[in-house]
Motif scaffolding. Sequence first.
Motif: not given
Length: 102
Positions: A26-34, A37
């Motif tokens: 989830k951390y990696k997904d959030i970081l990639d999404g950020a 964006k």
Amino acid sequence: MVENTIQAIKDTEAKAEAVVREAELKYKDILDGAAKKAEQMKSEQIQGTKQKAQSDMEQAKEKGTQDLNAAMSEIQREVSALKELALQKHDAAVNLVVSELV
């Protein structure tokens, strides 16, 4: 009983490891999404700035053209006035010469 406790500890550790792995994903997904964006926002900001600069450039060019046209009109009026004045002076000079000859 000790075996049950040991097994419960192993199960709890396995669940904890699964939770940690899931959190890392989830951390990696959030970081990639950020990051995506942020890149998108950067791109949009650059595009907006380019469009504003282009618009400002076109407005400045239009203003320059208007100023040039106004200046040319004024110059043409001054040239016409000078031609008229020169024609009047010419006519006066011709009349003076003719009157002196007569």
